[in-house]
Write an enzyme that holds these catalytic residues in place. Structure first.
Site, PDB file in Angstrom:
ATOM      1  N   GLU A 326       0.841  -1.193   0.000  1.00 14.04           N
ATOM      2  CA  GLU A 326       0.000   0.000   0.000  1.00 14.04           C
ATOM      3  C   GLU A 326       0.878   1.245   0.000  1.00 14.04           C
ATOM      4  O   GLU A 326       1.810   1.363   0.807  1.00 14.04           O
ATOM      5  CB  GLU A 326      -0.914   0.026   1.225  1.00 14.04           C
ATOM      6  CG  GLU A 326      -2.013  -1.014   1.197  1.00 14.04           C
ATOM      7  CD  GLU A 326      -2.982  -0.882   2.362  1.00 14.04           C
ATOM      8  OE1 GLU A 326      -4.118  -1.355   2.215  1.00 14.04           O
ATOM      9  OE2 GLU A 326      -2.611  -0.306   3.408  1.00 14.04           O
ATOM     10  N   CYS A 327       0.576   2.167  -0.906  1.00 11.34           N
ATOM     11  CA  CYS A 327       1.262   3.462  -0.982  1.00 11.34           C
ATOM     12  C   CYS A 327       2.774   3.270  -1.069  1.00 11.34           C
ATOM     13  O   CYS A 327       3.274   2.838  -2.089  1.00 11.34           O
ATOM     14  CB  CYS A 327       0.849   4.347   0.193  1.00 11.34           C
ATOM     15  SG  CYS A 327       1.073   6.118  -0.117  1.00 11.34           S
ATOM     16  N   GLY A 328       3.523   3.567  -0.003  1.00 11.89           N
ATOM     17  CA  GLY A 328       4.965   3.374  -0.046  1.00 11.89           C
ATOM     18  C   GLY A 328       5.352   1.946  -0.357  1.00 11.89           C
ATOM     19  O   GLY A 328       6.328   1.684  -1.071  1.00 11.89           O
ATOM     20  N   SER A 424      -1.403  -0.840  -4.491  1.00  9.34           N
ATOM     21  CA  SER A 424      -1.942   0.428  -4.978  1.00  9.34           C
ATOM     22  C   SER A 424      -1.557   1.518  -3.990  1.00  9.34           C
ATOM     23  O   SER A 424      -0.978   1.253  -2.933  1.00  9.34           O
ATOM     24  CB  SER A 424      -3.469   0.365  -5.121  1.00  9.34           C
ATOM     25  OG  SER A 424      -4.099   0.534  -3.863  1.00  9.34           O
TER      26      SER A 424
END
Length: 436
Positions: A326-328, A424
């Site tokens: 997720e993200c990073g 994502s």
């Protein structure tokens, strides 16, 4: 369990410092605490934990079902906590569309009295109009005390107290202006608690200030007022990513929600932690790997130079182990990451994307997700997106989610999935349907 919420008319009013000081002061008095952060913020909860010695849960009235929020509050009671201390987000009535999901909504849902922290640096008698307006705006949200912050002098304090006296809202204390009680910040908010070298000294100083300037007995009277929590400990939770989940946890991967781990454990999953920055590998028997968000852009060189971590994740993916970022974590699963200086660092190369922190653009808001496969979640989800990094190159691959914003506007498809690897920029919080 009794409790109260620290809220404010707007961001930057000082509610985080007040919350931290009160948490530490109450801990010193022997109270068993349950710290809570309203909304999706990852950074403040780590400060809450440092101040209280207890894990802080995010309770998000926009992204979480009321049943989940009630269940989590019941879980805190089961753990032995006696006082729930919630810190609001933004202004008390600020939320997503039409204010939905605000701190006020959380206070109403959990029947928490609100203590309003007001920045008084540039006002005197006008504070009465502000506090009166906030106290009358919603009759189902009770403002039962005010803390005056950044007060300039005894005369200034007297003027403020005089203006508020006719309203009947108790003034619990007046905090003097003190630049030493400010926390350092960076692009996603406060510097992480683990990176604050003087944090323990700061917390002790903040607690001393609260003890000296706030009527703690009056505050206790507020949180001891009669109330009742719903008990819904068996509410459905998000399915775990696997039976044995290895979670990356260090300064590069610090943004994870405690309620997810608590829910996964309740559904029988085992959770272990490893540090990519220390070049650690996930446990060999893990059947799922979770790379949460954080600050990989600040540690890209170390991640690129961590051979044990890189090899272990690649080998696990080749065996079909679920790897979700997720993200990073999504950025680290990609091919390269460009840091703020324009230097490109090789990442894991398991997803066909290249990201850049040099080419920055703010992406912020609640998201409604429709999963498109590749994860154990087959129901609509609620999530939050907050990052500055951009995707600069992306090859064709299956998408992970169909995305709408909080108003329902279609934002297209997002995320990637290749084999057992997916990710994502969305931070998943809860599901929005009835099926688990």
């Amino acid at each position: 369990m009794k409790g109260f919420m620290i809220a404010a008319p707007a961001s930057g009013s000082g509610k985080t410092t007040v919350t931290l000081g009160l948490l530490r002061a109450l801990k010193r008095r022997g109270e068993v605490l349950a710290p809570v952060k309203a909304g999706p913020d990852y950074i403040d909860p780590a400060y809450h934990r440092a101040a209280s010695g207890v894990d802080c849960f995010n309770l998000d009235p926009w992204a979480m079902r009321p049943e989940l929020i009630s269940a989590l509050s019941s879980r805190m009671t089961e753990s032995g906590a006696r006082v729930l201390v919630a810190e609001g987000m933004m202004g008390l009535f600020d939320g997503a569309i039409d204010g939905k999901g605000s701190s006020a909504d959380l206070a109403r849902l959990l029947d928490l009295p609100v203590v309003l922290v007001v920045d008084c640096a540039r006002q005197s008698h006008s504070i009465a109009a502000l506090v009166w307006g906030f106290s009358q705006f919603r009759k189902d949200v009770l403002i039962e005390g005010v803390i005056l912050n950044r007060v300039g002098s005894p005369r200034h304090e007297a003027m403020l107290r005089g203006a508020l006296a006719p309203l009947g809202v108790p003034v619990l204390g007046a905090l003097p202006r003190d630049p030493a009680l400010s926390l350092p910040e960076r692009h996603l908010g406060l510097v992480q608690a683990d990176e604050h070298a003087g944090l323990e000294s700061f917390l002790e100083q903040a607690a001393d200030v609260m003890e000296a300037h706030i009527d703690m007995d009056a505050l206790q009277t507020i949180w001891l007022r009669p109330k009742r929590y719903d008990a819904m400990a068996n509410v459905a939770r998000l399915k775990p990513l696997g039976n044995r989940i290895a979670v990356a946890r260090d300064d590069a991967f610090a943004f994870a929600y405690m309620h997810l781990f608590e829910g996964w454990r309740r559904r029988g999953a085992e959770i272990s932690f490893f540090s990519p920055l220390a070049d650690e590998a996930p446990k060999a028997d893990a059947d799922a790997i979770y790379l949460p968000g954080g600050y990989p852009e600040l540690h890209a060189q170390r991640l690129a130079g961590a051979p044990r971590f890189r090899t272990a994740i690649g080998d696990a993916a080749a065996r079909g182990v679920t790897a979700y970022g997720e993200c990073g974590g999504y950025m680290v699963l990609g091919k390269t990451l460009e840091d703020a200086a324009g230097v490109h660092h090789p990442m894991l190369g398991l997803l066909p994307l290249e990201t850049s922190f040099a080419r920055r653009k703010l992406h912020l808001g609640y998201r409604l997700l429709e999963p498109l496969g590749g994860l154990p979640w087959d129901m609509p989800l609620k999530a939050h997106e907050f990052h500055y990094a951009s995707i600069v190159r992306e090859e064709k691959a299956d998408r992970l989610f169909r995305v709408r914003d909080a108003s329902g506007e279609n934002l297209g498809e997002a995320g990637l999935r290749v084999g057992s690897v997916s990710g994502s920029f969305m931070h998943v919080i809860d599901f929005s349907g009835e099926a688990a």
